[in-house]
Design a protein around this motif. Structure first.
Motif, mmCIF file in Angstrom:
data_model
loop_
_atom_site.group_PDB
_atom_site.id
_atom_site.type_symbol
_atom_site.label_atom_id
_atom_site.label_comp_id
_atom_site.label_asym_id
_atom_site.label_seq_id
_atom_site.Cartn_x
_atom_site.Cartn_y
_atom_site.Cartn_z
ATOM 1 N N HIS A 180 0.831 -1.209 0.000
ATOM 2 C CA HIS A 180 0.000 0.000 0.000
ATOM 3 C C HIS A 180 0.862 1.255 0.000
ATOM 4 C CE1 HIS A 180 -3.257 2.772 0.969
ATOM 5 N NE2 HIS A 180 -2.465 3.283 1.911
ATOM 6 N N LEU A 181 1.888 1.272 0.834
ATOM 7 C CA LEU A 181 2.771 2.435 0.886
ATOM 8 C C LEU A 181 3.502 2.625 -0.442
ATOM 9 C CD1 LEU A 181 4.293 2.036 4.466
ATOM 10 C CD2 LEU A 181 2.513 3.638 3.735
ATOM 11 N N VAL A 233 3.979 5.520 -5.822
ATOM 12 C CA VAL A 233 3.815 5.586 -7.280
ATOM 13 C C VAL A 233 2.798 6.657 -7.658
ATOM 14 C CG1 VAL A 233 3.040 4.316 -9.314
ATOM 15 C CG2 VAL A 233 4.540 3.207 -7.656
ATOM 16 N N GLU A 234 1.749 6.819 -6.846
ATOM 17 C CA GLU A 234 0.785 7.899 -7.094
ATOM 18 C C GLU A 234 1.482 9.254 -7.084
ATOM 19 O OE1 GLU A 234 -2.639 8.025 -4.579
ATOM 20 O OE2 GLU A 234 -3.064 5.887 -4.831
ATOM 21 N N MET A 235 2.424 9.405 -6.158
ATOM 22 C CA MET A 235 3.116 10.691 -6.013
ATOM 23 C C MET A 235 4.207 10.882 -7.058
ATOM 24 S SD MET A 235 3.097 10.345 -1.933
ATOM 25 C CE MET A 235 1.508 10.447 -1.082
ATOM 26 N N GLU A 236 4.756 9.772 -7.567
ATOM 27 C CA GLU A 236 5.772 9.843 -8.611
ATOM 28 C C GLU A 236 5.592 8.628 -9.513
ATOM 29 O OE1 GLU A 236 7.701 10.417 -11.270
ATOM 30 O OE2 GLU A 236 8.299 12.047 -9.917
ATOM 31 N N GLN A 272 6.930 3.529 -11.008
ATOM 32 C CA GLN A 272 6.246 2.317 -11.450
ATOM 33 C C GLN A 272 7.240 1.315 -12.032
ATOM 34 O OE1 GLN A 272 2.513 1.920 -11.480
ATOM 35 N NE2 GLN A 272 3.323 -0.150 -11.501
ATOM 36 N N GLU A 273 8.236 1.821 -12.758
ATOM 37 C CA GLU A 273 9.220 0.941 -13.400
ATOM 38 C C GLU A 273 10.247 0.400 -12.414
ATOM 39 O OE1 GLU A 273 11.020 3.145 -16.508
ATOM 40 O OE2 GLU A 273 9.145 3.505 -17.608
ATOM 41 N N GLN A 274 10.301 0.979 -11.218
ATOM 42 C CA GLN A 274 11.326 0.575 -10.258
ATOM 43 C C GLN A 274 10.793 -0.323 -9.146
ATOM 44 O OE1 GLN A 274 13.454 4.831 -10.029
ATOM 45 N NE2 GLN A 274 14.410 3.336 -8.669
#
Length: 339
Positions: free
Chosen positions: A120-121, A126-129, A133-135
């Motif tokens: 969840h964290l 990912v929402e913030m940056e 997503q790729e990392q």
């Protein structure tokens, strides 16, 4: 790939999100986490989230990162697999933080005891940056990982060391924490020690499981100071452990002190059961120093009055590690930057 500034900025935003978490969302996270691990109740999930929020304070993060040489962009990121522990909520977050700030790819294998909170964290991150997503990869197998960070028992550590021997790795074993008492502690300090012992129901490696006390030490002031923790016994899983350990001590006539929710008994062992605090006596500082030196490889941290003992924390601070406090004293960031 993300620049260091973008990576850092995202974690600072995550810290802001956690510091401003509405109570209803906090309760929702605790309910979801508690479905997989009954010990993950609202007080413990809240404590874990507050600890992470403290780590992600902007000044703390920037001061910590200033001691390392980071490339602006990691042009050759490695896949770093992490076998996450599940003894306390989101306990693997610091490893994820280090890996992502170093510009590597996180391959996280969540614990079956904590399959919700850390993912969840990471999804919030990912929402913030979105570039993260790729990392970030959640996996069940670590066959493609270039390096490994794993935490487990002494037995699983031997398996990890064999299985991951050919890859760069950090393997963490069982550790515990201790308190150094002199008999001169104030009520406030002993009250704070109660949190070091009983936060997370005593399940963390930073929980104080044993106290070193002077010969003839009177535990009465300690029991009076930690009375505020008495409701801990209302939690059924803690109560089950307390009742079980009490019955074992009574049946075997083991000398112990008992205040109705915490037992204290003398033992040479370091790791006490839930609801029990071990103690060992010392005659003078030199003897204490020898005792601590003999077990230093098994200790995560030491607490003492005003942190006066070398490399110790003040009472109440065992469960409040700074972002620069590495598990087992191994510099995770330095390890990652060498990959």
């Amino acid at each position: 790939m993300l620049t260091l500034e973008h990576r850092l900025s995202a974690f600072i935003k995550l810290g802001d999100y956690l510091r401003n978490l509405p109570q209803e969302e906090r309760e929702y996270l605790a309910r979801r986490a508690g479905q997989h691990n009954n010990f993950f109740d609202l007080p413990n999930v809240s404590a874990a989230l507050d600890g992470i929020a403290g780590m992600l304070e902007k000044n703390q993060l920037t001061a910590w990162l200033a001691s390392y040489n980071f490339p602006q962009v990691n042009e050759a990121p490695k896949k770093v697999g992490v076998v996450m522990a599940g003894n306390i909520p989101a306990v693997g977050f610091h490893d994820a933080l280090c890996i992502l700030l170093a510009g590597h790819i996180l391959q996280a294998k969540p614990s079956s005891d904590d399959p919700f909170l850390l993912p969840h964290l990471l999804s919030k991150l990912v929402e913030m940056e979105p570039g993260f997503q790729e990392q970030i990869q959640l996996v069940q197998m670590l066959k493609t990982s270039d390096a490994i960070i794993a935490t487990g028992s002494d037995n699983t550590a031997r398996y990890f060391e064999y299985y991951f021997a050919k890859r760069p790795h950090i393997i963490r074993k069982n550790r515990t924490s201790v308190a150094v008492l002199t008999g001169k502690e104030t009520k406030e300090e002993l009250t704070a020690l109660g949190d070091d012992i009983l936060r997370y129901y005593g399940l963390g490696c930073r929980n104080v499981a044993k106290a070193f006390v002077p010969a003839g030490y009177d535990f009465t002031p300690f029991f009076e100071a930690v009375e505020y923790k008495k409701n801990i016994v209302d939690f059924h899983k803690y109560r089950n452990n307390y009742d079980y350990n009490k019955s074992i001590y009574l049946v075997n006539a083991v000398p112990h002190l008992d205040n109705g929710f915490l037992m204290v008994t003398e033992s040479p062992q370091l790791v006490s059961p839930i609801s029990v605090l071990f103690y060992e006596t010392y005659a003078h500082d030199q003897e204490l120093e020898q005792k601590l030196e003999a077990v230093k490889e098994k200790l995560q941290c030491v607490v003492s009055q005003e942190a006066i003992w070398p490399n110790s924390y003040a009472f109440g601070q065992a469960q409040c590690p700074a972002v620069s406090d590495y598990a087992d004293g191994v510099d995770t960031m330095a390890f990652l930057l060498k990959l």
